[in-house]
Design an enzyme around this catalytic site. Structure first.
Site, PDB file in Angstrom:
ATOM      1  N   ASP A   1       0.749  -1.248   0.000  1.00 20.92           N
ATOM      2  CA  ASP A   1       0.000   0.000   0.000  1.00 20.92           C
ATOM      3  C   ASP A   1       0.785   1.307   0.000  1.00 20.92           C
ATOM      4  O   ASP A   1       0.348   2.273  -0.596  1.00 20.92           O
ATOM      5  CB  ASP A   1      -0.934   0.008   1.213  1.00 20.92           C
ATOM      6  CG  ASP A   1      -1.752  -1.279   1.310  1.00 20.92           C
ATOM      7  OD1 ASP A   1      -1.589  -2.144   0.448  1.00 20.92           O
ATOM      8  OD2 ASP A   1      -2.550  -1.388   2.236  1.00 20.92           O
TER       9      ASP A   1
ATOM     10  N   GLU B   1       2.661  -9.440  11.125  1.00 19.65           N
ATOM     11  CA  GLU B   1       2.367  -9.030   9.750  1.00 19.65           C
ATOM     12  C   GLU B   1       3.665  -8.718   9.000  1.00 19.65           C
ATOM     13  O   GLU B   1       3.820  -9.066   7.845  1.00 19.65           O
ATOM     14  CB  GLU B   1       1.461  -7.791   9.815  1.00 19.65           C
ATOM     15  CG  GLU B   1       0.835  -7.371   8.513  1.00 19.65           C
ATOM     16  CD  GLU B   1      -0.060  -6.140   8.688  1.00 19.65           C
ATOM     17  OE1 GLU B   1      -0.116  -5.566   9.802  1.00 19.65           O
ATOM     18  OE2 GLU B   1      -0.699  -5.746   7.685  1.00 19.65           O
TER      19      GLU B   1
END
Ligand code: 9WN
Length: 468
Positions: A176, A415
């Site tokens: 992103d 993550e």
């Protein structure tokens, strides 16, 4: 420490916690990426998740992939998020309003954009653990939807037949806030957000965001970047997610190198899947697939592969991990492999714990911030595969072993990880880290299935069906 140096009890414990994470995040037929930050189903997450699930429950792995078709739009798009969980997400259905779009899906709310087309890879990996009859049954179930998705990608996102599909939002890239994407995204920010950014006012805006409740703001993208992404979702919604209308807006458009590399590989897999069940891909798709392989080299300049600003035609020469996925696509000419590999293994990209999303000498580099530096397990996994294909199995093995020991060094399955000291950051209890860890642990036993090197132009040979 290499993973082989890890005591077997540690490896067993890792495996047990990976299975626990996947069980805890199971929503029924689909898996959420993490318990609170990401409570729904994401496209490429589900693909990585299925690749791990195949080691513990192949039937569940096949359902994980098939469930992506529940969100498929009538035009063929498979959306990046299917809102099938019950928790609240910071960019939830109200931002997208797929229910108000003519041609949106009927029974479920989704986002209006897609994500890297990892599905065909996941299908083939799950197919490998089935017996031939069950594999073909699974292939037949997924094939029509998967074919419609690939056709949509080209029809909608490459109407000029360049061979490279265009992305309309950084969330489609899955990475992103890499500097490459943010360079264009920030230019499209509304003026107040530009001003706040210039005045270093991100901290004040942090109070208004919801994604920083579980993960601290400094491990996520900046507030002005996040609000710019929300703003761009609004523009896409106004354009009814229709590419010809989006082109007429001011939304940044990018021929993303990683997305197109994954697509090149996915097209090969799709062709193998079709052949296995006696289907023939439409000629137009075969032509598009050839164009993608021919066009990826046009993203190469100064020793690296870059994404292209699809509006100006300019290559976005901000180095990120994305460019190395050319190795995964198998499009790097044999005489360029060593140079590209040496760039990837240089300390700025591989300081200690695998490949940094943004190199350590980039002005935007931050070791614990999202795609601005941390190591992501899915990237290490894809790049290890690419190294195998490029004939560098030695480095692939080092990368895999280093990934396992990096994960072992943190309490929990994170993550992303600091490329310097391997500290786990971002969301904890993260599904694709768990799933790919399982694959790395169990896949080592099946190392004889790995393909030999395949680089250069498409030679029509398929190395995708391993074992089986
Ligand atoms: C937006 C779910 C997703 C991943 C992406 C990752 C992150 C979402 C967010 O989480 O993005 O899609 O809200 O930050 O960047 O790759 O699929 O795990």
């Amino acid at each position: 420490m290499s993973s082989s140096a890890l005591p077997s009890e540690v490896l067993t414990e890792l495996r047990t916690s990976a299975i626990e994470v996947l069980r805890d995040n199971d929503l029924g037929g689909a898996t959420r990426p993490s318990p609170t930050l990401y409570p729904h189903q994401w496209l490429w997450d589900s693909c990585f998740i299925a690749i791990g699930l195949r080691h513990i429950d192949p039937e569940r792995a096949s359902r994980e992939i098939l469930s992506l078709l529940h969100g498929q739009w009538p035009n063929g798009m498979i959306p990046h998020v299917i809102f099938s969980g019950s928790g609240s997400y910071h960019a939830g259905p109200d931002r997208w309003r797929s229910d108000l779009v003519d041609g949106g899906p009927e029974h479920v709310q989704t986002t209006g954009v897609t994500q890297p087309p990892m599905i065909a890879e996941a299908v083939v990996r799950v197919g490998e653990v089935f017996d031939p009859a069950r594999r073909r049954e699974f292939y037949r179930a997924i094939y029509p939807g998967l074919l419609r998705y690939h056709c949509w990608l080209y029809r909608e996102r490459d109407p000029d037949d360049t061979g490279l599909v265009t992305l309309v939002h950084s969330w489609e890239s899955g990475m992103d806030n890499t500097p490459a994407w943010m360079e264009l995204t920030r230019r499209a920010a509304p003026i107040p957000l530009k001003l706040i950014r210039r005045l270093n006012g991100d901290g004040a805006l942090d109070a208004l965001r919801r994604d920083n409740k579980e993960v601290p703001s400094d491990q996520r993208l900046s507030a002005t970047d996040l609000f710019t992404l929300y703003h761009l979702v609004g523009e896409l919604r106004d354009a009814r997610y229709d590419f010809s209308r989006i082109r007429a807006s001011r939304v940044p458009l990018v021929q993303d190198v990683a997305f197109n590399a994954i697509l090149a590989r996915a097209n090969d897999h799709l062709r193998d899947i079709a052949a296995d069940i006696g289907e023939q891909l439409p000629n137009q798709l075969l032509r598009s697939a050839r164009r993608t392989r021919a066009a990826l080299p046009t993203l190469f300049a100064d020793g690296m592969y870059w994404s292209r600003d699809a509006r100006s035609g300019r290559l976005i020469s901000r180095p990120t991990v994305a460019g190395f996925l050319a190795l995964y696509a198998g499009v790097v000419p044999p005489d360029s492999v060593e140079d590209l590999v040496s760039r990837m293994t240089a300390r700025r990209f591989w300081p200690a714990h695998g490949i940094a999303s943004t190199p350590t000498d980039d002005p935007d580099f931050q070791p614990r911030c999202y795609w601005q530096g941390p190591v992501w397990v899915n990237m290490n996994w894809l790049l290890a595969d690419g190294l195998d294909r490029a004939g560098r199995g030695d480095l692939a093995e080092r990368l895999r072993a280093g990934t396992i020991s990096m994960i072992a060094g943190s309490e929990g399955l994170y993550e992303y990880y600091s490329p310097f000291d391997g500290t786990g950051v971002g969301s904890n209890h993260f599904s694709w880290t768990a799933a790919l860890l399982l694959d790395l642990l169990d896949g080592r036993k099946a190392a004889h299935h790995l393909p030999s090197a395949r680089t250069g132009a498409d030679d029509g040979e398929h190395l995708t069906r391993r074992g089986g």
